[in-house]
Design an enzyme around this catalytic site. Structure first.
Site, PDB file in Angstrom:
ATOM      1  N   TYR A  43       0.850  -1.195   0.000  1.00  0.00           N
ATOM      2  CA  TYR A  43       0.000   0.000   0.000  1.00  0.00           C
ATOM      3  C   TYR A  43       0.885   1.244   0.000  1.00  0.00           C
ATOM      4  CZ  TYR A  43      -4.951  -1.035   0.353  1.00  0.00           C
ATOM      5  OH  TYR A  43      -6.238  -1.377   0.067  1.00  0.00           O
TER       6      TYR A  43
ATOM      7  N   GLU B 204      -0.457   4.814  -0.460  1.00  0.00           N
ATOM      8  CA  GLU B 204      -1.249   6.046  -0.632  1.00  0.00           C
ATOM      9  C   GLU B 204      -0.362   7.269  -0.487  1.00  0.00           C
ATOM     10  OE1 GLU B 204      -2.358   3.549   1.334  1.00  0.00           O
ATOM     11  OE2 GLU B 204      -4.560   3.491   1.352  1.00  0.00           O
TER      12      GLU B 204
ATOM     13  N   ASP C 224      -7.074  13.471 -24.977  1.00  0.00           N
ATOM     14  CA  ASP C 224      -7.120  12.078 -24.512  1.00  0.00           C
ATOM     15  C   ASP C 224      -6.452  11.266 -25.624  1.00  0.00           C
ATOM     16  OD1 ASP C 224      -7.681   9.441 -24.058  1.00  0.00           O
ATOM     17  OD2 ASP C 224      -9.772   9.761 -23.490  1.00  0.00           O
TER      18      ASP C 224
ATOM     19  N   THR D 157      -4.137   5.950 -21.646  1.00  0.00           N
ATOM     20  CA  THR D 157      -3.891   4.625 -21.075  1.00  0.00           C
ATOM     21  C   THR D 157      -2.451   4.260 -21.457  1.00  0.00           C
ATOM     22  OG1 THR D 157      -4.762   3.608 -23.081  1.00  0.00           O
ATOM     23  CG2 THR D 157      -6.263   3.780 -21.199  1.00  0.00           C
TER      24      THR D 157
ATOM     25  N   LYS E  20      -2.191   0.469 -24.896  1.00  0.00           N
ATOM     26  CA  LYS E  20      -2.614   0.328 -26.304  1.00  0.00           C
ATOM     27  C   LYS E  20      -1.360   0.406 -27.200  1.00  0.00           C
ATOM     28  CE  LYS E  20      -7.303   1.981 -25.465  1.00  0.00           C
ATOM     29  NZ  LYS E  20      -7.447   2.743 -24.226  1.00  0.00           N
TER      30      LYS E  20
ATOM     31  N   ARG F 270      -1.897  -2.688 -18.443  1.00  0.00           N
ATOM     32  CA  ARG F 270      -3.162  -1.959 -18.355  1.00  0.00           C
ATOM     33  C   ARG F 270      -2.995  -0.861 -17.313  1.00  0.00           C
ATOM     34  NH1 ARG F 270      -6.198  -4.740 -21.378  1.00  0.00           N
ATOM     35  NH2 ARG F 270      -7.759  -3.136 -21.284  1.00  0.00           N
TER      36      ARG F 270
HETATM   37  N1  DSN Z   1     -12.017   0.095 -24.829  1.00  0.00           N
HETATM   38  C1  DSN Z   1     -11.088   1.021 -25.439  1.00  0.00           C
HETATM   39  C2  DSN Z   1     -11.031   0.873 -26.909  1.00  0.00           C
HETATM   40  O1  DSN Z   1     -11.138  -0.236 -27.368  1.00  0.00           O
HETATM   41  O2  DSN Z   1     -10.864   1.842 -27.610  1.00  0.00           O
HETATM   42  C3  DSN Z   1     -11.332   2.426 -25.074  1.00  0.00           C
HETATM   43  O3  DSN Z   1     -11.799   2.547 -23.797  1.00  0.00           O
END
Ligand code: DSN
Length: 422
Positions: A54, A56, A201, A228, A231, A237
């Site tokens: 933990y 925080e 974003d 994120t 990707k 993730r």
């Molecule tokens: N689920 C993601 C995507 O496939 O673009 C975005 O949140």
């Protein structure tokens, strides 16, 4: 498998499901544009003992003891993120993209404030204020759309007019199903004109920005970027919020992430983010990012030649959105199912102003990040696009589909999922 010795002994059910997924990933083509394969090093960091801790707070200012290694990990992740995206501040604690966006809204806005963002069916994201989300009850979201779906162009004059009329506190640039590049300079200038924050974003294109294959919104004066890490960036993730230069904004963001929204950060995940950032700082990653674009272009060529409608007329990034219903009379859900049967995984997707339902829309969305990680180049990607169309044309022909599936399995065998990238 040598990696899962304890799991195999202790929990057969989960072990078998994990093995099933490993096989699925190895033997099929992953074309969902938001998915990728991470390195073993990223997975090892993610599966490390840091999951036990933990932490925080932030490095040097934690609520619990025993933080000498977690502080080190988080500081390294922050420094690498700043270098990668050319900015002064980074918060690497968001658990994923949606919480990163929620924290960012609460950091910069008051309830009732207006956000001007891209419409979901025109490529935006649920977290950009779709009525089904909880944040749409807190903030007022106004949407902009493409002017022309055959080019993907946004009407920036109209956007300026809307901004002047609606007086947003935030202009949002970003998407999850848009295949062109946005004009960050124009959006940032409109935001300045109306006194709004400019936020990008970049979840889908973070790896392309890091690899300098597409523009970095910070180079055009954007205040904040949310993303994120799993990707195109090819990390674990997770989420992240970056602030270009303004210390006061960065402070608000830190407070909104913790204690505003989240509790203890997932330190195993932050360690894995740090490993992925180091990978993304290498020349090999730049090459990878550029190849993603070349591969998407190779697929685009096939659809252009066959006259299949692509939203935006084609692609300038890693993804393509096909109007399969309009062009081939097959619904998005049907196409997703039949392509899955032959080992090509992608997703059904709404297209601009879709008249069909989100569960069975007109489009399919796919992209090249994961197959490029496998080592596919233009010629393999062109063949994948041809096989996609061949499958859809032969959706009821079991023999043909079997042949296609065999060819895909051969391609996967020839290009195994790699363990390392540096
Ligand atoms: N689920 C993601 C995507 O496939 O673009 C975005 O949140």
């Amino acid at each position: 498998m040598k990696d899962y010795l304890f799991l195999k002994k202790q929990d057969k059910d989960i072990y078998e499901a994990v093995m099933g997924e490993e096989k699925r990933e190895a033997e099929g083509l992953e074309l969902i544009p938001s998915e990728n394969y991470v390195s073993r090093a990223v997975r090892e960091a993610n599966g490390s003992v840091l999951t036990n801790k933990y932490s925080e707070g932030y490095p040097g200012k934690r609520y619990y003891g025993g933080q000498e290694f977690t502080d080190e990990v988080e500081n390294i992740a922050i420094e690498r993120a700043k270098k990668l995206f050319s900015c002064k501040f980074a918060n690497v604690q968001p658990l994923s993209g949606a919480p990163a966006n929620v924290a960012m809204y609460f950091a910069l806005l008051e309830p009732g404030d207006t956000v001007l963002g891209m419409d979901l069916s025109h490529g935006g994201h649920l977290t950009h204020g779709h009525p089904v989300t909880s944040i749409s009850k807190v903030f007022r979201f106004v949407r902009y759309k493409m002017k022309d779906t055959s080019t993907g162009e946004i009407d920036y004059d109209e956007l300026r007019k809307t901004a002047k009329k609606e007086k947003p506190k935030m202009m949002l640039a970003g998407f999850s199903a848009y295949s062109r590049e946005l004009d960050y300079k124009k959006i940032a200038s409109i935001a300045r004109e109306v006194g709004a924050y400019s936020v990008a974003d970049m979840a889908h294109i973070a790896g392309l920005i890091a690899g300098k294959a597409v523009k970095n919104p910070f180079d055009y004066g954007f205040d904040v970027i949310t993303t994120t890490t799993h990707k195109t960036l090819r990390g674990p993730r997770g989420g992240m919020i970056l602030t270009r230069a303004d210390k006061e904004i960065a402070k608000k963001i830190d407070k909104a992430v913790f204690p505003g929204l989240q509790g203890g950060p997932h330190m195993n995940n932050i360690a894995a983010k740090a490993v992925c950032f180091a990978e993304a700082l290498t020349p090999a990653f730049r090459k990878y990012a550029k190849q993603i674009l070349k591969n998407a272009k190779a697929m685009e060529g096939v659809f252009l030649k066959k006259g299949v409608r692509m939203l935006g007329g084609g692609t300038s990034n890693h993804l393509i959105l096909l109007d399969v219903y309009g062009s081939l009379g097959i619904t998005g859900a049907e196409a997703e199912t039949v392509l899955d049967e032959v080992g090509m995984t992608l997703n059904k997707n709404v297209i601009a102003d879709d008249t069909r339902s989100p569960m069975d829309p007109s489009g399919i969305r796919f992209g090249t990040p994961a197959i490029t990680t496998r080592g596919f180049k233009e010629s393999e990607c062109k063949r994948v696009a041809e096989l996609m169309l061949l499958t859809l044309e032969n959706k009821d022909n079991a023999k043909k589909k079997k042949e296609i599936h065999s060819e895909i399995k051969r391609m996967c065998k020839k290009f195994p999922v790699p363990d390392k990238f540096v």
